[in-house]
Each structure stands twice: as C-alpha cells, then as structure tokens.
Design a protein around this motif. Structure first.
Motif, short mmCIF file in Angstrom:
data_model
loop_
_atom_site.label_atom_id
_atom_site.label_comp_id
_atom_site.label_asym_id
_atom_site.label_seq_id
_atom_site.Cartn_x
_atom_site.Cartn_y
_atom_site.Cartn_z
N ILE A 146 15.33 -6.93 -11.72
CA ILE A 146 16.67 -7.46 -12.00
C ILE A 146 17.52 -6.33 -12.56
O ILE A 146 17.00 -5.34 -13.07
N ALA A 149 22.48 -5.84 -16.44
CA ALA A 149 23.18 -6.94 -17.11
C ALA A 149 22.31 -8.19 -17.17
O ALA A 149 22.24 -8.86 -18.21
N ALA A 150 21.61 -8.49 -16.08
CA ALA A 150 20.74 -9.67 -16.06
C ALA A 150 19.58 -9.50 -17.03
O ALA A 150 19.18 -10.45 -17.72
N ARG A 154 18.76 -11.77 -20.32
CA ARG A 154 17.44 -12.39 -20.49
C ARG A 154 16.89 -12.09 -21.88
O ARG A 154 16.22 -12.92 -22.49
N GLU A 187 22.56 -4.27 -9.53
CA GLU A 187 23.08 -5.60 -9.24
C GLU A 187 22.24 -6.61 -10.02
O GLU A 187 21.18 -6.27 -10.54
N ASP A 188 22.69 -7.85 -10.08
CA ASP A 188 21.89 -8.86 -10.77
C ASP A 188 20.49 -8.95 -10.21
O ASP A 188 19.52 -9.11 -10.95
#
Length: 199
Positions: A146, A149-150, A154, A187-188
């Motif tokens: 991931i 940012a993701a 989390r 990316e996410d």
C-alpha cells in the motif's frame, strides 16, 4: 547486536505468527511488483528483509528453476513462518543482516525489498551494502503493498516531510548509495521505487 537490531527483531518476532493472516490479500501486489523487476530465466535475486517469504514464489517463477532466489531476514521467527508456509521451496532462506550480507560482491542481478527501507538503521550504508552485492546495471525494487498515505492512515499517523520514501528524500538517498532511481509510484494501492545499480 545493536539496539536497532534488537528493536527490529522484537517488533517482528511478536507479529510473525499472525503476519500472513493479517495481510492475506497482498499476493497479487507482490507478483505485480516482482514482474516490474524484469527478471529473466537464470537470474540471481535477493529478497532483502524477506519476512515470511511472500515474494519468494513470484521471484522463483520469474527466474525459473535455473535461477537463484535468496531470502534474507534478521528475525528467526519470520523465517520459521516462511518455512511453515512452504516458501523455503522457492528460495534459500538465510538468517542475516542486510547491513552485512554474506554474499560476494556483484553476485546478484536484483534485490527486492518489501517494507524494508523504514526498518533500516542506517539507510545510506544499508543501501550501499545492497549495491555491493548487485552487478552494475542490476535492479533494486523498494516495495510496499500500500502507498505511503494509506499506510500512515492504517497506523493512525500523518505522512511527514522526513519520510524516507518521499521521492525528494529517496532519490538522493539512492543516488548517494550507488543507485539511480528509474521509476517511482506512490498510490493507495502500492508503493514501488525502482533503481538501477550504477557502475
């Protein structure tokens, strides 16, 4: 053993038994990242900080039966889980530190490092050691299933400008360690930075 090593071993030892169950859907992301390494039949590749060995099956598929796949990790409990999952059939597992690899200089074609960089105690030195064992023109993949940012969300935190995986930080870090970044995706759904061994 340094405090950094002890911390890493304690962190992963406590999580090893549940690691694969906690992240059951990462397989396709690992396979896609390995595909971007551009490995060929017969290549020699290292999974640095291999953990439970989730990258070993796609790495073995990429290099075929004549290739060499090595998985190195600092935490015995993670390597035991790799064996329990049968991933030792896809690569040779070594209990070792990426800061001092028991490998000859320029003996590999590529290094794959999933979730590795945030656990390196001396990133520049450690990336230089990875460069030492890869032939000029060989490839490094720094991967996470991931994006930054993701992952921060989390973990209940914010991304900071000091994050080593931020492109403005990672590019010069790699350049100063013998690598030239060739692509960067954050990316996410994934983080993947690819670099070529200079020389």
């Amino acid at each position: 053993m340094s405090d950094d090593h002890t911390h890493v071993q304690e962190f992963f030892s406590a999580r090893a038994a549940d690691w694969d169950r906690k992240f059951p859907d990462d397989g396709p992301a690992y396979a896609a990242a390995v595909a971007e390494l551009g490995l060929r039949e017969g290549d020699r590749v290292l999974d640095a900080g291999c953990g439970t060995g989730r990258a070993l099956p796609p790495l073995r598929t990429a290099v075929g039966p004549s290739g060499v796949v090595l998985g190195v990790d600092l935490t015995p409990a993670m390597l035991r889980e790799a064996v329990r999952a049968g991933r030792d059939r896809d690569g040779r597992l070594l209990l070792a530190d990426v800061a001092a690899l028991p490998l000859r200089a320029q003996s590999l074609d590529a290094v794959f490092g999933a979730g590795l960089i945030s656990h390196l105690p001396r990133p520049a030195d450690n990336l230089r050691e990875l460069a030492r064992v890869v032939r000029p023109g060989g490839v490094l993949a720094l991967f996470h299933p991931i994006g930054r940012a993701a992952l921060a969300a989390r973990q209940g935190r914010q991304i900071t400008p000091e994050d080593l995986r931020a492109e403005p930080n990672l590019r010069p870090l790699l350049a100063g360690s013998g690598w030239r970044m060739t692509s960067y995706v954050d990316e996410d759904a994934r983080f993947l930075a690819l670099a070529v061994r200079e020389g």
